[in-house]
Write an enzyme that holds these catalytic residues in place. Structure first.
Site, PDB file in Angstrom:
ATOM      1  N   HIS A 186       0.808  -1.218   0.000  1.00 13.26           N
ATOM      2  CA  HIS A 186       0.000   0.000   0.000  1.00 13.26           C
ATOM      3  C   HIS A 186       0.843   1.271   0.000  1.00 13.26           C
ATOM      4  O   HIS A 186       0.371   2.339   0.399  1.00 13.26           O
ATOM      5  CB  HIS A 186      -0.958   0.005   1.194  1.00 13.26           C
ATOM      6  CG  HIS A 186      -2.311   0.562   0.876  1.00 13.26           C
ATOM      7  ND1 HIS A 186      -2.742   1.793   1.303  1.00 13.26           N
ATOM      8  CD2 HIS A 186      -3.335   0.065   0.137  1.00 13.26           C
ATOM      9  CE1 HIS A 186      -3.963   2.017   0.871  1.00 13.26           C
ATOM     10  NE2 HIS A 186      -4.353   0.988   0.145  1.00 13.26           N
ATOM     11  N   HIS A 286      -7.742  -3.077 -10.257  1.00 12.00           N
ATOM     12  CA  HIS A 286      -8.116  -2.639  -8.907  1.00 12.00           C
ATOM     13  C   HIS A 286      -9.551  -2.136  -8.960  1.00 12.00           C
ATOM     14  O   HIS A 286      -9.933  -1.430  -9.887  1.00 12.00           O
ATOM     15  CB  HIS A 286      -7.156  -1.516  -8.505  1.00 12.00           C
ATOM     16  CG  HIS A 286      -7.396  -0.905  -7.176  1.00 12.00           C
ATOM     17  ND1 HIS A 286      -8.104   0.278  -7.005  1.00 12.00           N
ATOM     18  CD2 HIS A 286      -7.002  -1.276  -5.932  1.00 12.00           C
ATOM     19  CE1 HIS A 286      -8.122   0.603  -5.732  1.00 12.00           C
ATOM     20  NE2 HIS A 286      -7.464  -0.328  -5.055  1.00 12.00           N
TER      21      HIS A 286
END
Length: 383
Positions: A186, A286
């Site tokens: 992340h 995503h």
């Protein structure tokens, strides 16, 4: 046919939906959003539609995309590309409905009958996250992604690293070898720590490590890729094919994860996947958002050979309980079985929006912002 009007709806928990109308009664829906910047994107959508689209032909999807992207001297970036993305979703939805075909048929036709989807895993303790993974596996999911850690300092202690690795180990043990497992750093891990952390995760046979570095440090991806056998991924914070280009040239990633709501919509996602294919790079889009974004992303996936699976956060295993799928007239639109979603065959994006529910939910106050995390010394941490 001409575009005559538009409406924007901010709905819980943090989404912005676009309805684009035409003089022939055809309507298209899109999902333009940057999480935490809803009002900014709303303004950008209004500027683009009112300044460039009203009174023009919605069927000229490529021309409209180029006009919206290229006519501004300043282009690209998260806000403008996310606004453009939602408009592009809606234009393709109108075009598919006009021709009575799903978008993927207009993009070349389908190359598969069903698409593997992956489930995001939350939780902090190894025991809880492992239990959640096993429960989702028993519901039919066969692919998963979890975040590696929360706040992670630029240099961390062995104990913090061990706790993060233990979470991955627990999930792998719970799932066994017959499941895909990805780990998302992340962008929370610094370059001094990234290579060692990737090495520590090699025993767990991961399908990828996502965002080992922030997108600001793309020059560092190749060095990490060269030092590991784990496929390296990135892409959810990239906004056009031009952002990905150097990563491909440098052979720096094996997987990309572009988001159809941020990368300029269906038109640009298709071009990104084609560019990736020429470098033998896999694509796993995503998409932790709503059903419009999911439907738009699937349209590209079903006509692209190198899209190998699709993220979702819709609760496909229990559609009657899903807050997100409740925005559809039929929450069972996406047929889910054995970890796969079946190819949508309806026209346009293949979904029908429950507009009454959208309007009802849009009466709520939607004001979501990304949380601000801090390290123990009170400095700001990556979220």
């Amino acid at each position: 046919m001409q575009i005559t009007d538009y409406e924007l709806f901010a709905v819980p928990p943090r989404w912005l939906l676009l309805k684009l109308e035409t003089d022939e009664g055809l309507v298209g829906w899109g999902e333009p959003i940057i999480q935490g910047r809803l009002d900014t994107v709303r303004t950008a959508v209004g500027e683009l539609v009112e300044g460039y689209l009203l009174g023009t032909d919605p069927l000229r999807t490529e021309y409209q995309w180029r006009k919206l992207y290229q006519s501004g001297y300043f282009r690209g970036g998260p806000i403008l590309m996310s606004a453009l993305a939602g408009i592009d979703h809606a234009l393709w939805d109108i075009k598919g409905r006009h021709y009575g075909a799903p978008v993927h048929e207009l993009l070349g036709g389908y190359v598969r009958d069903r698409m593997l989807v992956y489930q995001w895993l939350g939780g902090e303790s190894p025991e809880n996250i492992a239990r959640s993974a096993r429960e989702d596996y028993e519901k039919g999911y066969r692919a998963f992604k979890l975040n590696f850690a929360r706040e992670f300092r630029p240099l961390e202690t062995p104990a913090v690293v061990d706790r993060a690795v233990d979470r991955v180990a627990a999930v792998r043990e719970a799932l066994g070898d017959d499941a895909y497992l990805g780990v998302d750093f992340h962008g929370r891990v610094s370059k001094p720590m990234a290579a060692e952390l990737v090495r520590r995760l090699e025993p767990y046979d991961l399908m990828f490590i996502d965002q080992p570095l922030l997108p600001e440090h793309t020059e560092g991806f190749a060095a990490i890729s060269d030092r590991t056998t784990i496929p390296i991924a990135t892409g959810e914070r990239f906004y056009s094919r031009y952002d990905f280009k150097q990563l491909f040239v440098d052979d720096a990633v094996a997987v990309i994860q572009p988001d159809v709501t941020h990368v300029g919509g269906i038109s640009e996602l298709k071009k990104v996947t084609s560019l990736a294919e020429s470098f033998d790079v896999a694509v796993i889009p995503h998409c932790p958002l709503g059903p419009i974004a999911f439907a738009a992303s699937l349209q590209v996936g079903f006509c692209s050979q190198n899209v190998v699976m699709q993220e979702q956060d819709l609760g496909l295993d229990a559609p009657e309980k899903s807050q997100r799928l409740a925005f559809l007239e039929n929450p069972n639109t996406f047929e889910f079985e054995d970890g796969y979603v079946e190819r949508p065959t309806g026209p346009g994006l293949g979904i029908e929006i429950d507009e009454e529910r959208v309007r009802e939910q849009a009466e709520a106050q939607v004001n979501w912002y990304n949380p601000v995390w801090h390290h123990e010394d009170s400095s700001v941490a990556e979220w």
